[in-house]
Design a protein around this motif. Structure first.
Motif, PDB file in Angstrom:
ATOM      1  N   UNK A 319      -1.853  -0.787  13.660  1.00 32.68           N
ATOM      2  CA  UNK A 319      -2.245   0.617  13.456  1.00 32.68           C
ATOM      3  C   UNK A 319      -3.015   0.745  12.150  1.00 32.68           C
ATOM      4  N   UNK A 320      -3.607   1.909  11.969  1.00 29.93           N
ATOM      5  CA  UNK A 320      -4.387   2.193  10.764  1.00 29.93           C
ATOM      6  C   UNK A 320      -3.885   3.475  10.122  1.00 29.93           C
ATOM      7  N   UNK A 325      -5.604   9.834   4.264  1.00 27.53           N
ATOM      8  CA  UNK A 325      -4.283   9.553   3.708  1.00 27.53           C
ATOM      9  C   UNK A 325      -4.364   8.301   2.828  1.00 27.53           C
ATOM     10  N   UNK A 326      -3.840   8.404   1.630  1.00 25.15           N
ATOM     11  CA  UNK A 326      -3.774   7.265   0.712  1.00 25.15           C
ATOM     12  C   UNK A 326      -2.352   6.726   0.748  1.00 25.15           C
ATOM     13  N   UNK A 327      -2.180   5.491   1.232  1.00 23.51           N
ATOM     14  CA  UNK A 327      -0.857   4.900   1.331  1.00 23.51           C
ATOM     15  C   UNK A 327      -0.680   3.829   0.273  1.00 23.51           C
ATOM     16  N   UNK A 352      -3.920  -2.371   7.596  1.00 22.48           N
ATOM     17  CA  UNK A 352      -3.691  -0.978   8.006  1.00 22.48           C
ATOM     18  C   UNK A 352      -4.368   0.017   7.076  1.00 22.48           C
ATOM     19  N   UNK A 353      -4.826  -0.453   5.919  1.00 22.02           N
ATOM     20  CA  UNK A 353      -5.497   0.446   4.984  1.00 22.02           C
ATOM     21  C   UNK A 353      -4.620   0.922   3.849  1.00 22.02           C
ATOM     22  N   UNK A 409       2.211   8.074   7.790  1.00 24.18           N
ATOM     23  CA  UNK A 409       0.931   7.583   7.285  1.00 24.18           C
ATOM     24  C   UNK A 409      -0.050   7.355   8.433  1.00 24.18           C
ATOM     25  N   UNK A 410       0.454   6.864   9.541  1.00 24.13           N
ATOM     26  CA  UNK A 410      -0.403   6.626  10.710  1.00 24.13           C
ATOM     27  C   UNK A 410      -0.875   7.943  11.326  1.00 24.13           C
TER      28      UNK A 410
END
Length: 431
Positions: A319-320, A325-327, A352-353, A409-410
């Motif tokens: 997933x991304x 959203x900043x994780x 996932x970023x 977050x996703x």
């Protein structure tokens, strides 16, 4: 009248056969934990009074963790003060930057602190160590100075709240959800100056990571500390760190011990829980309100352990992180960071970023590396969501389990992690 675990430990460390709640005692401390934020103030007090000594350099643990690596010149000076004091006084246990991480999680893994002992620190989440069956609590800078100088602290013996837990956690529900639910029920001051003692079949089955999460959150209900009695799980944990039962003392509460409050809870009825702003007792079911988020934070002394990171990776894999959203993922210690890398979790986070940062408390208390700006909305696996806790006073913080943080977050909004119950473990053969 019998005594509780906490009362027995305090009696043993104050030279009394018995103690009772409300009694004032001078208690010896086995360990003092120091970091670079609160310790310099205590050291100045001692220096100004010509009391610049250490009661025992072998029983002090120093771990810089709040602003490391230093975020500015002031932080660098505080770190320098701690380090120079460590060198000058011959402090034997120093976990420097690059060798430690978040102090409470580093300390729980050292094998230094043991069941039946006492621990004080100028940090409110020192109660974390109570999961080992010891009396561990945060104190102010004056008491910290006294502990450093004399190895003793004055306490009023606290009442004890007994929390009896039964049932099996349903998939997607975790010890963090249990902690938030208990705080919701009793309110943010419901355990004011009490020991929160966790017992029951659910606790018996719980691993040490889950127990640390429960005791870590005691202060969020006003508690003096949290505590769990020693059992085979504790003994195995200590054995893995080279500590044998003959090196510590096990205490259990007597059958006729007096408890101020008794709470019964069945975890099979629990759902993933989120504490809405601006207090940890403002709990609601995760996903009931789809609150749009700008930040997602996994870390802290509450939920930055390897099990937490594995659960986050399990959900994030394939997933991304949602656009906008900043994780931020912060392993609690260097050892956790290394293990996560070896297991391939870091690659999952990056793919996932998410951003992975150095082990520290920085983002948790809005000090550095993840500070929230005006109007930001963060879902966090940490322990505290007061106004201004993670940065700007207008920012909003929602406390949740690591699984809920990952699912949110996703999605880009606070979500129910049970949507990912079927996701295989990260790095498993099913991947």
């Amino acid at each position: 009248m019998g005594m509780t675990i906490a009362e027995k430990i305090l009696a043993a460390h104050s030279g009394h056969d018995t103690v009772v709640p409300g009694q004032l005692i001078e208690c010896s401390t086995d360990w003092v934990l120091c970091h670079e934020i609160t310790t310099p103030a205590a050291l100045r007090m001692l220096e100004e009074r010509g009391m610049d000594r250490v009661f025992d350099p072998s029983r002090i643990v120093a771990i810089p963790d709040h602003s490391v690596p230093a975020m500015n010149i002031k932080a660098a000076k505080m770190y320098q003060k701690l380090k120079s004091w460590v060198q000058e006084k011959g402090i034997q246990h120093f976990y420097d930057v690059g060798r430690g991480g978040i102090a409470h999680v580093v300390l729980e893994n050292t094998g230094l602190i043991k069941p039946g002992q006492t621990l004080v620190s100028g940090d409110s989440h020192t109660c974390n160590a109570g999961a080992l069956g010891m009396f561990a609590t945060g104190v102010g800078s004056t008491d910290l100075a006294g502990a450093i100088y004399a190895g003793k602290v004055w306490f009023k013996v606290p009442e004890t709240m007994l929390i009896r837990v039964r049932g099996e956690f349903r998939p997607g529900v975790s010890p963090k959800d249990l902690a938030l639910e208990v705080i919701r029920r009793i309110d943010a001051d419901g355990a004011n100056y009490m020991v929160m003692e966790w017992v029951g079949e659910t606790i018996d089955r719980m691993d040490m990571e889950g127990r640390f999460t429960l005791t870590n959150m005691a202060i969020e209900a006003g508690g003096k500390t949290g505590i769990v009695a020693v059992d085979d799980t504790t003994r195995a944990y200590m054995a893995a760190r080279g500590v044998t039962p003959d090196q510590y003392t096990e205490y259990t509460s007597d059958a006729d011990a007096r408890f101020k409050v008794v709470i019964d809870i069945d975890v099979s009825t629990l759902e993933p829980t989120v504490a809405f702003p601006h207090i940890p007792s403002n709990g609601r079911v995760a996903g009931a309100d789809q609150v749009k988020i700008s930040h997602a934070y996994v870390g802290s002394c509450t939920n930055g352990r390897i099990g937490d990171l594995r659960e986050v990776a399990r959900i994030l894999k394939g997933h991304t992180v949602a656009e906008g959203v900043q994780m931020l993922v912060v392993p609690a210690t260097q050892a956790v960071w290394k293990q996560a890398a070896q297991e391939g979790l870091m690659e999952i986070f990056v793919d996932a970023g998410a951003t992975v940062s150095y082990p520290s408390c920085g983002a948790c208390l809005g000090m550095h590396t993840g500070v929230l700006g005006p109007g930001d909305v963060c879902v966090s696996s940490s322990n505290r969501n007061f106004v201004g806790r993670m940065g700007d006073p207008s920012a909003e913080i929602y406390l949740a389990s690591p699984a809920t943080v990952a699912a949110s977050a996703i999605a880009g909004y606070i979500s129910d992690p049970r949507e990912y119950n079927d996701a295989p473990a990260a790095g498993s053969a099913a991947d």
